[in-house]
Design a protein around this motif. Structure first.
Motif, mmCIF file in Angstrom:
data_model
loop_
_atom_site.group_PDB
_atom_site.id
_atom_site.type_symbol
_atom_site.label_atom_id
_atom_site.label_comp_id
_atom_site.label_asym_id
_atom_site.label_seq_id
_atom_site.Cartn_x
_atom_site.Cartn_y
_atom_site.Cartn_z
ATOM 1 N N LYS A 289 0.832 -1.207 0.000
ATOM 2 C CA LYS A 289 0.000 0.000 0.000
ATOM 3 C C LYS A 289 0.868 1.259 0.000
ATOM 4 C CE LYS A 289 -3.790 2.296 2.434
ATOM 5 N NZ LYS A 289 -4.738 2.217 3.589
ATOM 6 N N SER B 113 -3.006 -4.552 -7.118
ATOM 7 C CA SER B 113 -3.041 -5.002 -5.725
ATOM 8 C C SER B 113 -1.938 -6.017 -5.533
ATOM 9 C CB SER B 113 -4.401 -5.629 -5.382
ATOM 10 O OG SER B 113 -4.590 -6.835 -6.101
ATOM 11 N N ARG C 172 2.595 1.815 -3.353
ATOM 12 C CA ARG C 172 1.721 2.413 -4.362
ATOM 13 C C ARG C 172 1.649 3.925 -4.174
ATOM 14 N NH1 ARG C 172 -4.010 -0.167 -5.289
ATOM 15 N NH2 ARG C 172 -4.273 0.473 -3.124
#
Length: 303
Positions: free
Chosen positions: A217, A268, A220
């Motif tokens: 996360k 993801s 990203r």
């Protein structure tokens, strides 16, 4: 042993990534050109020949670094059949001996031309050259210990900014560091998205990259910041009259930048399909951003 054409060998050096090394040099050349119109840098003291040679040297250094890194990754077990990217060694198309010889040849060529540049541009160029060689040689080890992003920022951000200005003018032009941040940030993003994509295979190889340490996360978010913050920096530099208003032309590169952020947001940890080729797309973003910024300096010189 299979015979390879020049095109085959050229492909091994990953030419799609050359904007990471060539564009920072080009931006500084254009920036110094603009500074000469403002009498900040004496136009008659600028060596454009040195600038052109610096472009070639930087490209050779990157080609050498790419091949050296691929060889090291293969021999260290980081690159396997499961890895993404160019499978020059894992496919068996090339042998480690062939790639080692190519790395040695590119390294010698980079060193030879680098020495010529040192002779032409002055003694301080030696320091830039030694720093660049060290960052190239030790890059794999630094990458495996979560320091690859820092290595790339120094090698393709700070050093080209200061070094190119020095070989052009014979002096340190410290304001080029303001350009090193936005341009270098996008270059770091090329590596960062690569490491984000390869986090699973890198974990199996028992190495640590920054992407692994911060998690998917945060990786990203980090990538998106690395390719969008440069545009904000350019706007601020223009607002404070550090750069010409024409530098806003680089904002056109927001189009591919936003496309890249969309690809990253749609990925993801369980589904990496949208970012498999995002490292190449980020190199193309670097090409667009830096080329537009360079053109803006040339326009500002004449207007």
């Amino acid at each position: 042993m299979k015979r390879h054409s020049f095109k085959d060998w050229f492909f091994v050096t990953r030419p799609w990534s050359y904007p990471a090394s060539v564009m920072p040099v080009l931006v500084v050349i254009a920036y110094v050109f603009w500074l000469s119109s403002r009498q900040i840098v004496p136009a008659d003291e600028i060596s454009w020949v040195n600038g052109a040679l610096a472009l070639v040297v930087m490209a050779l250094f990157q080609a050498w670094g790419n091949v050296w890194s691929d060889l090291h990754d293969y021999e260290s077990g980081v690159d396997t059949d499961e890895s993404y990217g160019v499978k020059i060694l894992t496919s068996g198309e090339y042998t480690p001996t062939e790639i080692r010889r190519l790395a040695m040849g590119l390294g010698c060529a980079a060193l030879l031309l680098g020495l010529c540049l040192c002779f032409m541009a002055g003694p301080l160029t030696v320091a830039f050259g030694i720093a660049g060689m060290a960052l190239t040689v030790f890059y794999p080890k630094l990458k495996y210990n979560a320091l690859g992003d820092l290595d790339i920022f120094l090698a393709y951000g700070i050093l080209p900014a200061l070094g190119t200005a020095y070989v052009l003018t014979g002096t340190m032009v410290w304001s080029t560091l303001l350009l090193a941040v936005p341009v270098g940030s996008i270059t770091v993003a090329i590596l960062h998205v690569n490491n984000t994509r390869d986090v699973h295979t890198d974990a199996k190889a028992h190495i640590r990259t920054l992407a692994m340490l911060v998690g998917y996360k945060a990786s990203r978010i980090g990538y998106i910041a690395e390719i969008l913050v440069p545009f904000a920096i350019i706007c601020l530099l223009v607002a404070f009259s550090v750069l010409p208003v024409w530098s806003l032309l680089s904002l056109v590169a927001l189009v591919p930048a936003l496309k890249n952020t969309k690809a990253m947001r749609s990925s993801s940890a369980a589904n990496l399909s949208s970012i498999v080729a995002l490292d190449a797309a980020t190199a193309q973003l670097q090409l667009a951003f830096s080329l537009l910024l360079s053109i803006s300096f040339v326009i500002a010189f004449f207007i």
